[in-house]
Every structure is written in C-alpha cells, then in structure tokens.
Design a protein around this motif. Structure first.
Motif, PDB file in Angstrom:
ATOM      1  N   GLY A  67      39.262  95.136  76.414  1.00  0.00           N
ATOM      2  CA  GLY A  67      38.789  94.980  75.037  1.00  0.00           C
ATOM      3  C   GLY A  67      38.100  93.668  74.751  1.00  0.00           C
ATOM      4  O   GLY A  67      37.476  93.491  73.693  1.00  0.00           O
ATOM      5  N   VAL A  68      38.169  92.699  75.687  1.00  0.00           N
ATOM      6  CA  VAL A  68      37.555  91.379  75.473  1.00  0.00           C
ATOM      7  C   VAL A  68      36.067  91.424  75.831  1.00  0.00           C
ATOM      8  O   VAL A  68      35.694  91.920  76.897  1.00  0.00           O
ATOM      9  N   ILE A  69      35.232  90.928  74.918  1.00  0.00           N
ATOM     10  CA  ILE A  69      33.797  90.828  75.183  1.00  0.00           C
ATOM     11  C   ILE A  69      33.297  89.429  74.825  1.00  0.00           C
ATOM     12  O   ILE A  69      33.918  88.713  74.041  1.00  0.00           O
ATOM     13  N   ILE A  70      32.188  89.056  75.446  1.00  0.00           N
ATOM     14  CA  ILE A  70      31.427  87.862  75.035  1.00  0.00           C
ATOM     15  C   ILE A  70      30.029  88.354  74.683  1.00  0.00           C
ATOM     16  O   ILE A  70      29.374  88.994  75.514  1.00  0.00           O
ATOM     17  N   ALA A  71      29.613  88.091  73.468  1.00  0.00           N
ATOM     18  CA  ALA A  71      28.281  88.522  73.031  1.00  0.00           C
ATOM     19  C   ALA A  71      27.553  87.341  72.422  1.00  0.00           C
ATOM     20  O   ALA A  71      28.170  86.389  71.934  1.00  0.00           O
ATOM     21  N   MET A  72      26.240  87.396  72.463  1.00  0.00           N
ATOM     22  CA  MET A  72      25.440  86.323  71.854  1.00  0.00           C
ATOM     23  C   MET A  72      24.276  86.909  71.064  1.00  0.00           C
ATOM     24  O   MET A  72      23.813  88.012  71.341  1.00  0.00           O
ATOM     25  N   GLU A  73      23.850  86.149  70.077  1.00  0.00           N
ATOM     26  CA  GLU A  73      22.705  86.556  69.266  1.00  0.00           C
ATOM     27  C   GLU A  73      21.427  86.346  70.058  1.00  0.00           C
ATOM     28  O   GLU A  73      21.228  85.281  70.641  1.00  0.00           O
ATOM     29  N   PRO A  74      20.523  87.348  70.098  1.00  0.00           N
ATOM     30  CA  PRO A  74      19.246  87.162  70.808  1.00  0.00           C
ATOM     31  C   PRO A  74      18.427  86.041  70.182  1.00  0.00           C
ATOM     32  O   PRO A  74      18.570  85.738  68.992  1.00  0.00           O
ATOM     33  N   ASN A  75      17.617  85.420  70.993  1.00  0.00           N
ATOM     34  CA  ASN A  75      16.765  84.323  70.535  1.00  0.00           C
ATOM     35  C   ASN A  75      15.562  84.893  69.798  1.00  0.00           C
ATOM     36  O   ASN A  75      14.608  85.370  70.404  1.00  0.00           O
ATOM     37  N   GLU A  76      15.625  84.860  68.461  1.00  0.00           N
ATOM     38  CA  GLU A  76      14.543  85.428  67.657  1.00  0.00           C
ATOM     39  C   GLU A  76      13.315  84.529  67.628  1.00  0.00           C
ATOM     40  O   GLU A  76      12.245  84.957  67.225  1.00  0.00           O
ATOM     41  N   ALA A  77      13.474  83.274  68.068  1.00  0.00           N
ATOM     42  CA  ALA A  77      12.335  82.344  68.044  1.00  0.00           C
ATOM     43  C   ALA A  77      11.292  82.691  69.083  1.00  0.00           C
ATOM     44  O   ALA A  77      10.136  82.297  68.988  1.00  0.00           O
ATOM     45  N   VAL A  78      11.689  83.441  70.115  1.00  0.00           N
ATOM     46  CA  VAL A  78      10.756  83.833  71.183  1.00  0.00           C
ATOM     47  C   VAL A  78      10.143  85.170  70.804  1.00  0.00           C
ATOM     48  O   VAL A  78      10.835  86.180  70.720  1.00  0.00           O
ATOM     49  N   THR A  79       8.854  85.185  70.563  1.00  0.00           N
ATOM     50  CA  THR A  79       8.175  86.407  70.115  1.00  0.00           C
ATOM     51  C   THR A  79       7.733  87.277  71.267  1.00  0.00           C
ATOM     52  O   THR A  79       7.747  88.482  71.203  1.00  0.00           O
ATOM     53  N   GLY A  80       7.336  86.673  72.347  1.00  0.00           N
ATOM     54  CA  GLY A  80       6.875  87.440  73.504  1.00  0.00           C
ATOM     55  C   GLY A  80       7.693  87.083  74.712  1.00  0.00           C
ATOM     56  O   GLY A  80       8.508  86.168  74.702  1.00  0.00           O
TER      57      GLY A  80
END
Length: 521
Positions: A106-119
């Motif tokens: 049940g343990v996960i590590i997640a991160m927010e995607p880098n929205e600053a990179v457009t391409g």
C-alpha cells in the motif's frame, strides 16, 4: 534503487535534477530509505508524497509511481488492466492487477510532474562529445594517411567496439554505475556483470585482473591499427586466435564457478571470435609477420600497459575518495551532530527587540539571523548565501539581517550604509532589500551606493536600532562579523548556511514538538 527514482524523475520531466538528486540521496544520513528519497526530493523543491494508500483506491493512482512491492522498491506503470513493474535490479515484468495488489503493502511515492517544461527536453552529452571528437579525428586522420582494405576496416571497427565494451567492464569493476549497462547486465536473473567482474576468480595478481585484459588488448589493437593498419592487422588476428582458450576459460568460470553470466564479458568474447574468423578468412594458416611490425606492436603494448597501470591506481583512489566523501556527508548531515554543535547564545535577553531587515515567513521553522558589517568582506558571502536560501525556500526560512557597527565612530566611512539601510527599511522595506543587494551581492562602490540610496534624514528609530544592535553584540562579545544564529542558537562554524536545507524536516519536527509541549503546558 537510485536508477528507479532517476527514471521516475525522467517520467515527470525532472531529468535535469537527476545529478543533484543522486548527490543528495547517496549522502543522506538515512540512505537507503523511503525517507531519504522524499527528503532529497524536498530539498530540490519537487512536490512529492510518500503515503500508505488503501488498496481500494488503487484505480485512482497515477499511471506511474514508485511502490513497495514484496518488500522492495519498484517502479510501477498502469496500463489496460496490466501492471508493468521494474525492480532495482532492472528486471521488468508484466503482472495482472490482482497479483500486484496481493504483494503490495500500500506504500507509494508519487511526485507532481514538472509543468514548467512544455516540450520534451533533450540533454546534450558534452562529456560524450569531449571524448568522441578526438576519437573521430584520430580515425579520420588514419583513414586519410593509410590504405585500408576490407579486413583492416573490420579489424578496426571490431577493436573499437571491443574497447568501448572494455571501458564499461572497467567502470563496473571500479564501481561507476551506467544505467544503460545495468539494464543489459541484469537482463534476467541468471545474468550479473557485477558478480562476475568483482569475483575473486577474476583476479590474476594485485596489479592486473581479468577485467583489465580486454581494455589492454583492445586499447593496444585500436592504437596499433590506427597508426599502422597493414602491419598490425595480422598480429591482432593472430592474437585473437591465441585468445580462444582464454575465452573458453571465461565461459567455464561464469557457468560453473560464479554461476552467473556476464553480458559484457560474453560481448567481448564474441568480438574476439569475430576478429579471429576475419583473420582466418583473410590469411588462412599462412601469415608472415615482419619483425619491424612485431616490434612496433610490442612498443605500443608496453606504452599502453604502462599508462594504464599508472592510471588505474589513480582511478581506484578517486573512487575510494568519492565513497569516503559520501560517508562524511552522511555523517555531517545527521541533525544530532548539527544540534550538538549549535551552542547556546551567551546573552539572549534583548534579542527580540532588535529590528533589522527581514525576509520570508515569520512562522517558518527556520529562523536564521545574520549579524554583518558593511566593511566586512566575508559578510558579502554570508548575506548572499542566506538570501539565496530564503529565495529558494521562502515558506521555510525567515531571515533577519542585523548589523554590528559602532554608533559613536563617526570616522567610519561605512556607517552611513547601515544608517541608510535601516532608515529605508522603516519607510520602504522593498527599497531596503534592493539597497542591501546592491551592496552585498552586486558589490557596488561606496560613493555610487550612497548617491543611489542616500536618505535625506536618518530617523531616531534607525539610530536607536544601531545602538541596540551594537550593545547586544558587545554583551555577547561578538567582536567579529559575520555572526550567524539559527533558531535562538549559535550557528555551527563547521557548517555553511546553504547546508541548512538538509535539516528542514528536523527543524519542522522540532518546532511541532515545541508547539505541542506549549499547548499541553
């Protein structure tokens, strides 16, 4: 473990943060652990979370995440009801969702995607170019000044391929990890380059091991063929034929002794066999080797072997030094050590009445104060380090800039700098911020600075603060600058301000405990 996190950083478009993450993670005092991963990501300001999720919420999880599966960290990809997992050993397999849920805790590590990179960004490998261009130039020169036949070209190409594989073998032996090589070396449970290359059976003596032989063989071959292709190719071919028994021994060693297959070693064996076949097809059993060509090949062999035997200890010492440096970093990043070295301020009374230039969140867990003087060269760096820490972590750091300057010494040409800064701060803190940046970071000259930031009148409050700050410093015998204070204690001299980021979680926990104790009281 680390290559899984780096791959996950790639997925979330944080490829440029991989070297910084590796350095932070490997030197973390809790390495290797989930906390070391999340703490290192926090230091890079990458939004992440480590949490235990009810299995019923599994469908709501992102397409890719890190998880603890069968008590080890894996990279998980969800697609069309199937789960693709990659282990720390670079093993990949597809399993049904229900099979994954059975062994997932049940343990996960997640991160927010880098929205600053457009391409999709492409990292340019300058190091590859640094080594590749000279090699291409040498080959081009050799082709221009020497007559190459088909067998000469094949021998050169196979020798270059062998040399590249040999470099990977030496890297594995020394402990330099290459992600691409690791994938090939651990392609299935029966393969492990590391187990074979680092086994005791692979050592010949204390100077040379079997891992050195391919590098020496192919290195000499490439250099000889480039300089004298016609005379060197027969010798290279003959030596490839003679090397067949060594290849047979290598295969026997892997199969019966180590009981693991080394993909790199097998690749080297294939290249040598290819050279032997090329030699036999071109020359058959009739080959004439001139003494001058043999002398040239032996000369190149002695030269190359001497260089490698001199260079190898240097590389080994470098690897050991890097390992020791990581161990020392781990030790230094232990909060207990930092807290032990943080001494009490002799006279804390009166500190709360000192008003300087302030930046950041007043409720932050890190309350950093620096006492500086405009005439102090070291204060430039202290302010810049502290200001950059605040800019990077504005919610976690509160910075208070105070001054230690004698208010009675009117002959001090730098006294007006402090007077003007404090006067500006009382009326317009934003201008005071620009002014102190001009002085300590941009290092503007005194006359130019005074012309730009001169205040018509210095109010009583500014003068009062100069007196208060000077006398408080005197009471603590702070007859020097810069003085650094952290959360009401002396900042340890053994640390840099930039290293405070390593202890944010510890400061946060400490603050929570203090607040909880005060509520209970």
């Amino acid at each position: 473990m680390i290559h899984l996190v780096k791959k996950y950083l790639d997925i979330n478009r944080f490829s440029n943060e991989k070297p910084a993450f590796e350095d932070l993670f490997l030197s973390h005092p809790n390495y290797p652990s989930v906390f070391a991963i999340t703490d290192s990501l926090d230091m890079l300001s990458i939004e992440n979370i480590a949490i235990k999720v009810p299995k019923e919420q599994f469908p709501e999880l992102p397409e890719a995440f890190l998880a603890i599966f069968k008590e080890e960290l894996v990279l998980v990809h969800k697609k069309d009801g199937q789960i693709a997992i990659e282990t720390a050993k670079a093993e990949k397999k597809q399993i049904p969702s229900n099979a994954f849920l059975e062994d997932w805790n049940g343990v996960i590590i997640a991160m927010e995607p880098n929205e600053a990179v457009t391409g999709k960004s492409v990292a340019f490998n300058y190091k590859g170019l640094q080594y590749g261009l000279p090699a291409v130039a040498l080959i081009a020169l050799s082709l221009a000044f020497n007559a190459y036949g088909l067998n000469h070209a094949i021998t050169l190409i196979t020798s270059v391929i062998g040399l590249i594989i040999s470099i990977f073998i030496v890297q594995e032996k020394l402990g330099y990890k290459n992600e691409m090589v690791s994938k090939f070396c651990n392609i299935n449970p029966n393969t492990s380059c590391d187990s074979v290359i680092k086994s005791n059976q692979s050592e010949i003596n204390k100077w040379v091991g079997f891992s050195d032989l391919p590098l020496l063989f192919f290195g000499v071959n490439v250099l000889s063929v480039l300089l004298q292709p016609v005379g060197s190719v027969p010798i290279v071919g003959a030596l490839s034929v003679i090397s067949i028994p060594v290849i047979i021994y290598s295969v026997w060693l892997q199969k019966f002794k180590v009981k693991k297959w080394c993909v790199l070693c097998l690749a080297v064996s294939i290249v040598i066999v290819a050279q032997a076949v090329t030699f036999w097809m071109a020359f058959g059993s009739e080959v004439n080797i001139a003494f001058s060509n043999l002398y040239f090949y032996l000369f190149v062999s002695v030269l190359f072997a001497s260089i490698w035997l001199l260079l190898k200890p240097v590389l080994e010492d470098k690897v050991k030094a890097e390992g020791s440096a990581k161990e020392l970093k781990r030790f230094k990043r232990d909060y207990k050590l930092f807290d032990f070295l943080s001494k009490e301020i002799p006279v804390l009374d009166g500190f709360q009445r000192l008003e300087g230039l302030v930046f950041g969140n007043k409720n932050a867990e890190v309350n950093l104060a620096i006492i500086i003087s405009p005439s102090c060269g070291h204060c430039h760096k202290a302010f810049q380090d502290a200001y950059e820490l605040y800019l990077k972590f504005p919610e976690k750091v509160f910075l208070n800039v105070l001054f230690n300057i004698n208010p009675e010494n009117n002959e001090n040409p730098y006294k007006p700098v402090v007077e003007n800064l404090l006067a500006l701060n009382h009326h317009d803190p934003k201008k005071a911020e620009e002014a102190i940046i001009d002085w300590h970071i941009k290092k503007m000259g005194l006359d130019q600075w005074k012309e730009k930031w001169a205040v018509t009148t210095i109010d009583m409050k500014a003068n009062h603060q100069i007196h208060q700050q000077y006398h408080w410093c005197g009471a603590n015998e702070f007859n020097y600058t810069p003085v650094k204070l952290i959360n009401g204690k002396m900042f340890p001299n053994e640390y840099e301000i930039s290293e405070l980021k390593y202890f944010f979680n510890a400061f946060s926990e400490e603050k929570a405990i203090m607040e909880n104790n005060s509520v209970q009281a």
